[in-house]
Enzyme design. Structure first.
Site, PDB file in Angstrom:
ATOM      1  N   ALA A  13       2.343 -85.149 -34.787  1.00  0.00           N
ATOM      2  CA  ALA A  13       1.024 -85.219 -34.154  1.00  0.00           C
ATOM      3  C   ALA A  13       0.712 -83.973 -33.341  1.00  0.00           C
ATOM      4  O   ALA A  13      -0.025 -84.016 -32.368  1.00  0.00           O
ATOM      5  CB  ALA A  13       0.958 -86.449 -33.260  1.00  0.00           C
ATOM      6  N   ALA A  14       1.292 -82.836 -33.759  1.00  0.00           N
ATOM      7  CA  ALA A  14       1.104 -81.626 -32.955  1.00  0.00           C
ATOM      8  C   ALA A  14      -0.007 -80.728 -33.476  1.00  0.00           C
ATOM      9  O   ALA A  14      -0.464 -79.827 -32.782  1.00  0.00           O
ATOM     10  CB  ALA A  14       2.417 -80.839 -32.898  1.00  0.00           C
ATOM     11  N   ARG A  33      -9.859 -78.903 -38.994  1.00  0.00           N
ATOM     12  CA  ARG A  33     -10.976 -79.357 -39.827  1.00  0.00           C
ATOM     13  C   ARG A  33     -11.837 -80.425 -39.153  1.00  0.00           C
ATOM     14  O   ARG A  33     -12.913 -80.748 -39.628  1.00  0.00           O
ATOM     15  CB  ARG A  33     -10.433 -79.859 -41.183  1.00  0.00           C
ATOM     16  CG  ARG A  33      -9.885 -78.737 -42.050  1.00  0.00           C
ATOM     17  CD  ARG A  33      -8.994 -79.250 -43.175  1.00  0.00           C
ATOM     18  NE  ARG A  33      -7.627 -79.525 -42.712  1.00  0.00           N
ATOM     19  CZ  ARG A  33      -6.634 -79.942 -43.505  1.00  0.00           C
ATOM     20  NH1 ARG A  33      -6.858 -80.156 -44.793  1.00  0.00           N
ATOM     21  NH2 ARG A  33      -5.424 -80.151 -43.019  1.00  0.00           N
ATOM     22  N   LYS A  49      -6.847 -84.214 -32.813  1.00  0.00           N
ATOM     23  CA  LYS A  49      -7.182 -85.083 -33.954  1.00  0.00           C
ATOM     24  C   LYS A  49      -6.676 -86.514 -33.805  1.00  0.00           C
ATOM     25  O   LYS A  49      -7.413 -87.469 -34.040  1.00  0.00           O
ATOM     26  CB  LYS A  49      -6.641 -84.464 -35.249  1.00  0.00           C
ATOM     27  CG  LYS A  49      -6.820 -85.366 -36.456  1.00  0.00           C
ATOM     28  CD  LYS A  49      -6.705 -84.649 -37.766  1.00  0.00           C
ATOM     29  CE  LYS A  49      -5.292 -84.412 -38.198  1.00  0.00           C
ATOM     30  NZ  LYS A  49      -5.227 -83.822 -39.548  1.00  0.00           N
ATOM     31  N   THR A 102       4.834 -78.437 -40.694  1.00  0.00           N
ATOM     32  CA  THR A 102       5.397 -79.791 -40.589  1.00  0.00           C
ATOM     33  C   THR A 102       6.930 -79.761 -40.558  1.00  0.00           C
ATOM     34  O   THR A 102       7.550 -80.590 -39.888  1.00  0.00           O
ATOM     35  CB  THR A 102       4.912 -80.676 -41.750  1.00  0.00           C
ATOM     36  OG1 THR A 102       5.106 -79.967 -42.985  1.00  0.00           O
ATOM     37  CG2 THR A 102       3.431 -81.018 -41.615  1.00  0.00           C
ATOM     38  N   ASP A 159      -1.950 -88.799 -38.411  1.00  0.00           N
ATOM     39  CA  ASP A 159      -3.316 -88.861 -38.937  1.00  0.00           C
ATOM     40  C   ASP A 159      -3.430 -89.773 -40.158  1.00  0.00           C
ATOM     41  O   ASP A 159      -4.302 -89.592 -40.993  1.00  0.00           O
ATOM     42  CB  ASP A 159      -3.839 -87.445 -39.246  1.00  0.00           C
ATOM     43  CG  ASP A 159      -3.065 -86.749 -40.360  1.00  0.00           C
ATOM     44  OD1 ASP A 159      -2.008 -87.270 -40.783  1.00  0.00           O
ATOM     45  OD2 ASP A 159      -3.509 -85.675 -40.813  1.00  0.00           O
ATOM     46  N   ASN A 211     -32.419-122.910 -10.904  1.00  0.00           N
ATOM     47  CA  ASN A 211     -33.424-122.436 -11.848  1.00  0.00           C
ATOM     48  C   ASN A 211     -34.035-121.146 -11.311  1.00  0.00           C
ATOM     49  O   ASN A 211     -34.545-121.112 -10.193  1.00  0.00           O
ATOM     50  CB  ASN A 211     -34.521-123.476 -12.027  1.00  0.00           C
ATOM     51  CG  ASN A 211     -35.474-123.055 -13.131  1.00  0.00           C
ATOM     52  OD1 ASN A 211     -35.224-123.298 -14.299  1.00  0.00           O
ATOM     53  ND2 ASN A 211     -36.536-122.370 -12.741  1.00  0.00           N
TER      54      ASN A 211
END
Ligand code: UD1
Ligand code: CA
Length: 462
Positions: free
Chosen positions: A10-11, A16, A23, A80, A104, A382
């Protein structure tokens, strides 16, 4: 699960997405997308979960502080493969299988991961050092292509940017979901090179490393590619949201909720709804909302962070935020409940009524055109049309108290702080500035004058 740990990548910047938000914090069905793989791994009781953070590391870390995962920083995003090199620091001494997922890929399910585990751990023969999930796509663009030899075994993964023209035509792709032996990972991850089109350390290159060393790699082709779809841009984000929305609607329908139009029922994955409740088209139900049984939520309504009791009806185009509603309440159409209300059973809140930080006792009614803020209202009260609590004096907010059984006539202003006692009666058109004792009448009205024939005379003059 024993001997199972996991790494979530998740780095990456998520270039995009064209966003200031990392992201993995973009939301799918109400939760940051990273929450989904984290949830799957919790379900599997993985021993240790290491999340590799880098871009926006602090923001991601603080969003997932309480989730029980461990974080490892990847200072520069060199690919990755490099991300996994960093992650191994968080898995020192671990023996067993390491699941590698991407932050993602929010549509991932526990079933898919279990399928991969079964493939990896089961079956006879030599145990694989690496197993992965592939998918067949009509349009494989953007994904790493799976290269198989003449026996059908996977031998290599080639990233889109490194593909030859014929390789581009391969429509079996890498999903980015892997299971690897921890020792194999430790020994081989440092052997990855970065001589490729992107100058990155590619994790998928582990396949070729294993195969050339004579080790076994297994691949499972997933039949529902949507489930392992990666989110790289906002078009894919919208697609994931739609699929998750349909998944949630289906889950609700199977559990006894009627969803008239699953395509337009925007119900977050975090929401709970009881049986025999009917959800109309075009609603948004978000956050930790809990709706009881036998309720109706009509079109155009938005409910967030609220708890709603059984048999309550929310009529068209009403907004309910951070409020508690009891049973058999009717709200709307066109009602607005701002945060902090506590509404008891059988209360009626009608059209164009705005309520904020107010508690209302059982059976009370505010049926038309009112503003009620910072109030404590008893049972069987009321509130007539056009009643306004004047709760703000320009400096401070003040409380209005209306005790059980009181009757507030139409077009009343209650200038807070003020109390209307039990069973008291406020005449229409009154501005109440002082406390009204229980059982009494208050009315401020200029004397009424009737001038006989005045209208007729006026018309004749013209
Ligand atoms: C990757 C795979 C590709 C596969 C696809 C499936 C590689 C080189 N390619 O491509 O074969 O088909 O996923 O979705 O792995 N990340 C880091 N640090 C980095 C780079 C990335 O943590 O230095 C994280 C990202 O935040 C993301 C994940 O790794 O969560 C995947 O990275 P991404 O850049 O999206 O890879 P793809 O190009 O989609
Ligand atoms: Ca991706």
């Amino acid at each position: 699960m024993k001997n199972l740990s996991a790494i979530i990548l998740a780095a990456g910047k998520g270039t995009r997405m064209k966003s200031a938000t990392p992201k993995v914090l973009h939301r799918v069905s109400g939760l940051p997308m990273l929450a989904y793989p984290v949830r799957v791994l919790k379900g599997l009781k993985a021993e240790k979960v290491v999340v590799v953070v880098g871009h926006g590391a602090e923001t991601v870390r603080s969003a997932f502080d309480a989730s029980g995962v461990n974080f490892v920083l990847q200072k520069d995003q060199l690919g990755t493969g490099h991300a996994v090199m960093c992650a191994m620091k968080g898995l020192k001494g671990f023996k067993g299988d390491v699941l590698i997922l991407s932050g993602d890929v929010p549509l991932i399910t526990g079933e898919t991961v279990k399928g991969l585990l079964k493939l990896h751990r089961g079956g006879g023969g030599k145990r694989p050092v690496l197993s992965l999930i592939t998918m067949l796509l009509d349009d494989p663009k953007g994904y790493g292509r799976i290269v198989r030899d003449e026996h059908g075994s996977v031998v290599r993964i080639v990233e889109e940017k490194d593909c030859s023209a014929p390789q581009k035509g391969i429509n079996e792709v890498n999903s980015g979901l892997y299971l690897a032996d921890a020792d194999f990972l430790r020994e081989n991850i440092l052997k990855l090179g970065n001589r490729n089109a992107q100058g990155e350390y590619y994790l998928p290159d582990l396949v070729e490393l294993a195969v050339t060393a004579g080790q076994k790699v297994k691949a499972l082709t997933h039949m529902h590619p949507n489930e392992v779809m990666g989110i790289n841009n906002r078009v894919e984000l919208a697609k994931a949201n739609r699929l998750m929305r349909l998944r949630k609607a289906e889950e609700l329908m199977y559990s006894g909720v009627t969803v008239l139009d699953p395509e337009t029922a925007y119900i977050d994955s975090t929401v709970k709804i009881g049986t025999d409740t009917t959800i109309y088209p075009g609603v948004h139900i978000t956050g930790d909302t809990v709706i009881g049984s036998g309720c109706v939520v009509e079109e155009g309504s938005r409910i967030t962070g609220s708890v709603i009791g059984d048999s309550t009806t929310v009529k068209s185009h009403s907004i309910i935020e951070d409020s508690h509603l009891g049973k058999e309440v009717v709200v709307g159409p066109f009602a607005r409940l701002r945060p902090g209300n506590s509404i008891s059973d059988r209360v009626r809140i009608g059209n164009f009524v705005e309520i904020k930080k107010t508690s209302i006792g059982k059976g009370s009614k505010a049926n038309h055109l009112s503003y009620i803020g910072d109030s404590v209202i008893g049972a069987d009260v009321n509130i007539g049309a056009g009643t306004i609590t004047c709760n703000y004096d320009g400096y401070k907010k003040h409380t209005t108290v209306i005790e059980d059984g009181a009757f507030i006539g139409s077009d009343t202003q209650l200038v807070a702080p003020v109390t209307v006692g039990k069973g008291a009666y406020v005449g229409s058109g009154t501005t109440v500035t002082r406390d009204v004792p229980a059982g009494s009448l208050v009315v401020t009205r200029a004397g009424e004058k009737v001038v006989a024939g005045w209208a007729l005379r006026k018309r004749k003059k013209k």
